[in-house]
Design a protein around this motif. Sequence first.
Motif, PDB file in Angstrom:
ATOM      1  N   LEU A  52       7.962  -3.133  10.839  1.00 17.62           N
ATOM      2  CA  LEU A  52       6.971  -2.253  11.458  1.00 17.62           C
ATOM      3  C   LEU A  52       6.369  -2.857  12.721  1.00 17.62           C
TER       4      LEU A  52
ATOM      5  N   GLU B 131      11.050   1.163 -10.784  1.00 26.73           N
ATOM      6  CA  GLU B 131      10.645  -0.242 -10.737  1.00 26.73           C
ATOM      7  C   GLU B 131       9.201  -0.442 -11.198  1.00 26.73           C
TER       8      GLU B 131
ATOM      9  N   TRP C  25       3.524  -7.403  -5.340  1.00 31.07           N
ATOM     10  CA  TRP C  25       4.937  -7.535  -5.656  1.00 31.07           C
ATOM     11  C   TRP C  25       5.324  -9.001  -5.475  1.00 31.07           C
TER      12      TRP C  25
ATOM     13  N   ARG D  60       0.870  -1.186   0.000  1.00 40.56           N
ATOM     14  CA  ARG D  60       0.000   0.000   0.000  1.00 40.56           C
ATOM     15  C   ARG D  60       0.902   1.231   0.000  1.00 40.56           C
ATOM     16  N   VAL D  61       0.705   2.093  -0.948  1.00 33.68           N
ATOM     17  CA  VAL D  61       1.560   3.272  -1.071  1.00 33.68           C
ATOM     18  C   VAL D  61       1.208   4.256   0.048  1.00 33.68           C
TER      19      VAL D  61
ATOM     20  N   GLU E  77       8.026  -1.686   6.129  1.00 35.80           N
ATOM     21  CA  GLU E  77       8.005  -0.457   5.345  1.00 35.80           C
ATOM     22  C   GLU E  77       9.175  -0.524   4.379  1.00 35.80           C
ATOM     23  N   VAL E  78       8.926  -0.253   3.112  1.00 36.47           N
ATOM     24  CA  VAL E  78      10.002  -0.301   2.124  1.00 36.47           C
ATOM     25  C   VAL E  78      10.013   0.996   1.319  1.00 36.47           C
ATOM     26  N   GLU E  79      11.197   1.303   0.846  1.00 39.25           N
ATOM     27  CA  GLU E  79      11.345   2.463  -0.039  1.00 39.25           C
ATOM     28  C   GLU E  79      11.767   1.913  -1.391  1.00 39.25           C
ATOM     29  N   LEU E  80      10.939   2.103  -2.383  1.00 39.57           N
ATOM     30  CA  LEU E  80      11.201   1.544  -3.710  1.00 39.57           C
ATOM     31  C   LEU E  80      11.420   2.664  -4.715  1.00 39.57           C
TER      32      LEU E  80
ATOM     33  N   THR F 252      17.656 -10.552  -4.387  1.00 36.17           N
ATOM     34  CA  THR F 252      16.926  -9.602  -5.240  1.00 36.17           C
ATOM     35  C   THR F 252      16.700  -8.282  -4.506  1.00 36.17           C
TER      36      THR F 252
ATOM     37  N   SER G  16      11.536  -9.883 -10.605  1.00 33.18           N
ATOM     38  CA  SER G  16      10.792  -9.114  -9.606  1.00 33.18           C
ATOM     39  C   SER G  16       9.690  -8.384 -10.363  1.00 33.18           C
TER      40      SER G  16
ATOM     41  N   VAL H 274      16.590  -2.038  -1.968  1.00 29.58           N
ATOM     42  CA  VAL H 274      15.352  -1.694  -1.274  1.00 29.58           C
ATOM     43  C   VAL H 274      15.670  -1.392   0.188  1.00 29.58           C
ATOM     44  N   LYS H 275      15.261  -0.223   0.637  1.00 25.05           N
ATOM     45  CA  LYS H 275      15.413   0.101   2.058  1.00 25.05           C
ATOM     46  C   LYS H 275      14.217  -0.482   2.786  1.00 25.05           C
ATOM     47  N   ARG H 276      14.477  -1.282   3.797  1.00 31.16           N
ATOM     48  CA  ARG H 276      13.393  -1.978   4.489  1.00 31.16           C
ATOM     49  C   ARG H 276      13.453  -1.683   5.988  1.00 31.16           C
ATOM     50  N   ARG H 277      12.268  -1.763   6.609  1.00 31.12           N
ATOM     51  CA  ARG H 277      12.201  -1.534   8.051  1.00 31.12           C
ATOM     52  C   ARG H 277      11.034  -2.347   8.609  1.00 31.12           C
TER      53      ARG H 277
ATOM     54  N   LEU I 232      18.061  -4.646  -5.718  1.00 28.94           N
ATOM     55  CA  LEU I 232      17.150  -3.527  -5.983  1.00 28.94           C
ATOM     56  C   LEU I 232      17.397  -2.358  -5.030  1.00 28.94           C
TER      57      LEU I 232
END
Lengths: 181, 348
Positions: B311, A116, A133, A84-85, A109-112, B300, A149, B306-309, B304
């Motif tokens: 929650l 992509e 995804w 969910r954005v 929480e991810v920053e994409l 992968t 991906s 990807v910054k992840r955290r 990419l």
Amino acid sequence: MLAFRDVIVSPYRPEADVLAPRPKYEQFLLRDHSVSSKMAPTINRLPRESLYEVPLSEDSGLVRLPSIAESKWKVLVLQRWVGRVERIEDDNFVAVLSDATNPTNAPEEVELDSVEVSPSDLPLLVVGAIFYWAIGYCDTPGGQRERVSTLRFARLPRLSQSRINKVFEKADRVAALLDGE
Amino acid sequence: MHLGDGDWIVVDSCVERKTARPIALEYLEKIGVDVASQVRLVIATHWHDDHIRGLSAVLAAAKNAKFVTSAAHSLQDLTRLAVLSGDFAPQSSATREYHNIIQVLLNRRQVGERRDSVGPIKANANKKLLTLSGRNRTVDSEVFALSPSDGVLNLAEAELRNALTAMKSGRRPVRLAPNQICVVLWLQVGSLNALLGADLEHVSGTTEGWQAIIKSDERPNGLAGFFKVPHHGSDNADCPESWTTLMPPGPVAIVTPYSPSRLPREVDIARLSFRTDQLFLTSDLAKYSLPRRVNPVEKTLRELSVKRRALMGQMGHVQLRCSAVGPDEPRVTLTNGATRCAVPLRYA
């Protein structure tokens, strides 16, 4: 004499989420390397039954190749998320992911990078948008394996005003029932 | 919260990740509470995902409970949102929970229960939600709402309208209501008072937020020795005057961290520790960890960049127990990673 080592390794894990049916290793083509290359039979010349039901344990100097007759795209999904954005920044967006492969995992929480996102999906990249995804393997008809991906945004039909009105009428009846004594 | 003599209320809800069950139900069952008969109120302070997950399951199990929600919500708008969400659009936890709560309430109404015995009861400032008294009780108890104040009742309307617009176009509403419309609760149990701050924020002006509560002449008298710190300890919810007007010096204060907003921050902990030396956290954000996935997936994600955290982490629990009829130091039990922020108190 073996031109190639005849090894079949299953990358499939029992816990993995497989969308496509597993490849049928029994249906692999055997090519006899004892025959000179000039005389090597082509697939078209082989009797059809030779494409099938070859014991896996057979080790007779043969190299297995994928059967063209049976080849098709195969997908092995290793990981799926529903995202969910939450916010959109310059060249990227932040989303909250729910693990659809293992729902007991905590949300992340991810920053994409926005790059992509497929160009056709870019108009759908708005705060609150839902996307799917997946990371996994894709086996091509030619037998090549690619790690992929794929990120797709949900496309939901816009509701017509008349449909919305009907939903609201239903909701208002429910609300009146709850609100009444 | 235990109101004495075996009566309980449940305020908001979250779920245990592994079992997917509401934490409140697991806790009450573990200590032998008959949820069906002993829970008297189930309260939704506001419709945000982090306060609402599993609340419909709690209400369904608490067959003797009334359901309480903020008066700022138009029942009609909220029901429209829930029905629209249920029929067509991707549901958030909040809309899904409200959809299920509507079903529970409808089922109860259809077997002849009256609204005032099942809810929804609309909570607003200085409204008494529950009174438990009589000869068969050892302590009298009351539950009051201190908010939302009259000044914010229109805020929810615009927010719900935005949510409906998002739903109509197939998006998920990010927010269903502002924090200012949430229900702050005041509990009196014998000689004890507790203040549950929900997510109420501190804003300028005296018609909303904490100032509206502090300036109110109609709120219950007394000082609260127990305080659920509002909005995960954030700076914008911290009203210095509330600590001096509504609480005695050094109350027992509990902060519930919220990782998506990275709350509380270190500076928040420092500020709150200055206000009381009995500050507890239900979990430690620094200990939240990401799940390890199969190698190709991890590879992968690295490729990419990807910054992840994470929650969510282990769901901790701060249990406070003390006598409601006499002077007694609270006994504090910390489990599942709950921590104390200042000098050690007396642990059970």
